[in-house]
Design a protein around this motif. Structure first.
Motif, short mmCIF file in Angstrom:
data_model
loop_
_atom_site.label_atom_id
_atom_site.label_comp_id
_atom_site.label_asym_id
_atom_site.label_seq_id
_atom_site.Cartn_x
_atom_site.Cartn_y
_atom_site.Cartn_z
N MET A 108 -5.77 -14.94 -23.71
CA MET A 108 -4.82 -14.11 -22.98
C MET A 108 -3.42 -14.68 -23.20
O MET A 108 -3.20 -15.86 -23.00
CB MET A 108 -5.17 -14.09 -21.50
N LYS A 109 -2.52 -13.83 -23.60
CA LYS A 109 -1.13 -14.24 -23.78
C LYS A 109 -0.35 -13.99 -22.50
O LYS A 109 -0.81 -13.27 -21.61
CB LYS A 109 -0.51 -13.47 -24.94
N ASN A 110 0.85 -14.58 -22.44
CA ASN A 110 1.68 -14.38 -21.25
C ASN A 110 3.15 -14.48 -21.60
O ASN A 110 3.52 -14.98 -22.67
CB ASN A 110 1.30 -15.38 -20.16
N SER A 111 3.97 -14.02 -20.69
CA SER A 111 5.43 -14.07 -20.87
C SER A 111 6.09 -14.94 -19.81
O SER A 111 7.24 -14.71 -19.43
CB SER A 111 6.01 -12.65 -20.83
N ILE A 112 5.38 -15.95 -19.35
CA ILE A 112 5.92 -16.81 -18.29
C ILE A 112 7.19 -17.52 -18.75
O ILE A 112 8.17 -17.59 -18.00
CB ILE A 112 4.88 -17.83 -17.81
N LYS A 113 7.20 -18.02 -19.96
CA LYS A 113 8.39 -18.73 -20.45
C LYS A 113 9.60 -17.80 -20.45
O LYS A 113 10.70 -18.20 -20.05
CB LYS A 113 8.13 -19.27 -21.86
N VAL A 114 9.41 -16.57 -20.86
CA VAL A 114 10.50 -15.58 -20.86
C VAL A 114 10.95 -15.31 -19.43
O VAL A 114 12.16 -15.28 -19.14
CB VAL A 114 10.04 -14.27 -21.54
N GLN A 115 10.00 -15.11 -18.53
CA GLN A 115 10.34 -14.85 -17.12
C GLN A 115 11.09 -16.04 -16.52
O GLN A 115 12.04 -15.85 -15.75
CB GLN A 115 9.07 -14.55 -16.31
N ARG A 116 10.67 -17.24 -16.85
CA ARG A 116 11.38 -18.43 -16.35
C ARG A 116 12.81 -18.45 -16.83
O ARG A 116 13.74 -18.76 -16.08
CB ARG A 116 10.67 -19.72 -16.78
N ALA A 117 13.02 -18.10 -18.11
CA ALA A 117 14.37 -18.09 -18.67
C ALA A 117 15.24 -17.04 -17.97
O ALA A 117 16.40 -17.31 -17.63
CB ALA A 117 14.31 -17.82 -20.17
N ILE A 118 14.67 -15.87 -17.74
CA ILE A 118 15.40 -14.80 -17.05
C ILE A 118 15.84 -15.25 -15.66
O ILE A 118 16.94 -14.95 -15.21
CB ILE A 118 14.54 -13.52 -16.97
N HIS A 119 14.95 -15.98 -14.99
CA HIS A 119 15.22 -16.42 -13.62
C HIS A 119 15.80 -17.85 -13.55
O HIS A 119 15.89 -18.42 -12.46
CB HIS A 119 13.93 -16.34 -12.79
N ASP A 120 16.17 -18.39 -14.71
CA ASP A 120 16.78 -19.72 -14.79
C ASP A 120 15.95 -20.77 -14.05
O ASP A 120 16.44 -21.46 -13.15
CB ASP A 120 18.21 -19.68 -14.26
N MET A 121 14.67 -20.86 -14.42
CA MET A 121 13.73 -21.76 -13.78
C MET A 121 13.09 -22.70 -14.79
O MET A 121 12.77 -22.29 -15.89
CB MET A 121 12.58 -20.94 -13.18
N THR A 122 12.91 -23.95 -14.39
CA THR A 122 12.15 -24.88 -15.22
C THR A 122 10.67 -24.74 -14.89
O THR A 122 10.29 -24.09 -13.90
CB THR A 122 12.58 -26.33 -14.95
N GLN A 123 9.83 -25.37 -15.71
CA GLN A 123 8.41 -25.39 -15.40
C GLN A 123 8.18 -26.05 -14.05
O GLN A 123 7.36 -25.59 -13.25
CB GLN A 123 7.62 -26.14 -16.48
N ALA A 124 8.92 -27.11 -13.78
CA ALA A 124 8.78 -27.81 -12.50
C ALA A 124 9.19 -26.93 -11.32
O ALA A 124 8.54 -26.96 -10.27
CB ALA A 124 9.60 -29.10 -12.52
N ASP A 125 10.26 -26.15 -11.49
CA ASP A 125 10.70 -25.23 -10.43
C ASP A 125 9.59 -24.23 -10.11
O ASP A 125 9.26 -24.02 -8.94
CB ASP A 125 11.94 -24.45 -10.85
N LEU A 126 9.06 -23.61 -11.16
CA LEU A 126 8.00 -22.61 -10.96
C LEU A 126 6.78 -23.25 -10.31
O LEU A 126 6.23 -22.70 -9.35
CB LEU A 126 7.63 -21.97 -12.30
N ALA A 127 6.38 -24.39 -10.83
CA ALA A 127 5.20 -25.08 -10.29
C ALA A 127 5.37 -25.37 -8.80
O ALA A 127 4.45 -25.13 -8.00
CB ALA A 127 4.97 -26.38 -11.06
N SER A 128 6.53 -25.85 -8.42
CA SER A 128 6.80 -26.17 -7.02
C SER A 128 6.72 -24.93 -6.13
O SER A 128 6.17 -24.98 -5.03
CB SER A 128 8.18 -26.81 -6.92
N LYS A 129 7.25 -23.82 -6.62
CA LYS A 129 7.29 -22.60 -5.82
C LYS A 129 5.91 -21.97 -5.62
O LYS A 129 5.68 -21.28 -4.63
CB LYS A 129 8.23 -21.58 -6.46
N ILE A 130 4.98 -22.20 -6.56
CA ILE A 130 3.65 -21.59 -6.41
C ILE A 130 2.56 -22.60 -6.09
O ILE A 130 1.40 -22.24 -5.96
CB ILE A 130 3.27 -20.75 -7.65
N GLY A 131 2.93 -23.88 -5.96
CA GLY A 131 1.98 -24.89 -5.49
C GLY A 131 1.02 -25.43 -6.53
O GLY A 131 -0.14 -25.72 -6.21
N VAL A 132 1.49 -25.59 -7.77
CA VAL A 132 0.66 -26.21 -8.81
C VAL A 132 1.50 -27.28 -9.49
O VAL A 132 2.68 -27.45 -9.20
CB VAL A 132 0.15 -25.18 -9.84
N SER A 133 0.90 -28.00 -10.43
CA SER A 133 1.64 -29.03 -11.17
C SER A 133 2.41 -28.41 -12.33
O SER A 133 2.07 -27.33 -12.81
CB SER A 133 0.67 -30.09 -11.70
#
Length: 66
Positions: free
Chosen positions: A1-26
């Motif tokens: 399964m493919k995803n566009s998470i990296k693109v969505q993070r860029a649009i929302h100016d978020m790092t992997q760490a930012d996203l992880a923190s907001k949804i409760g994962v590493s």
């Protein structure tokens, strides 16, 4: 399964760490999902979609052979 998470993070100016923190994962979990090494649970996919204010189908999609 493919995803566009990296693109969505860029649009929302978020790092992997930012996203992880907001949804409760590493950060490593986000990295694995982005690299298609891990398929998230339905709950996690819904959390990601809600955070980006979009649908699961706009972020996750099957490849033709799946």
């Amino acid at each position: 399964m493919k995803n566009s998470i990296k693109v969505q993070r860029a649009i929302h100016d978020m790092t992997q760490a930012d996203l992880a923190s907001k949804i409760g994962v590493s950060r490593q979990s986000i990295n694995a999902i982005e690299k298609n090494k891990y398929v998230p649970s339905t709950v996690l996919a819904l959390k990601i979609a809600k955070l980006f204010n979009t649908t699961v189908e706009d972020i996750f999609f099957l490849e033709e052979n799946e």
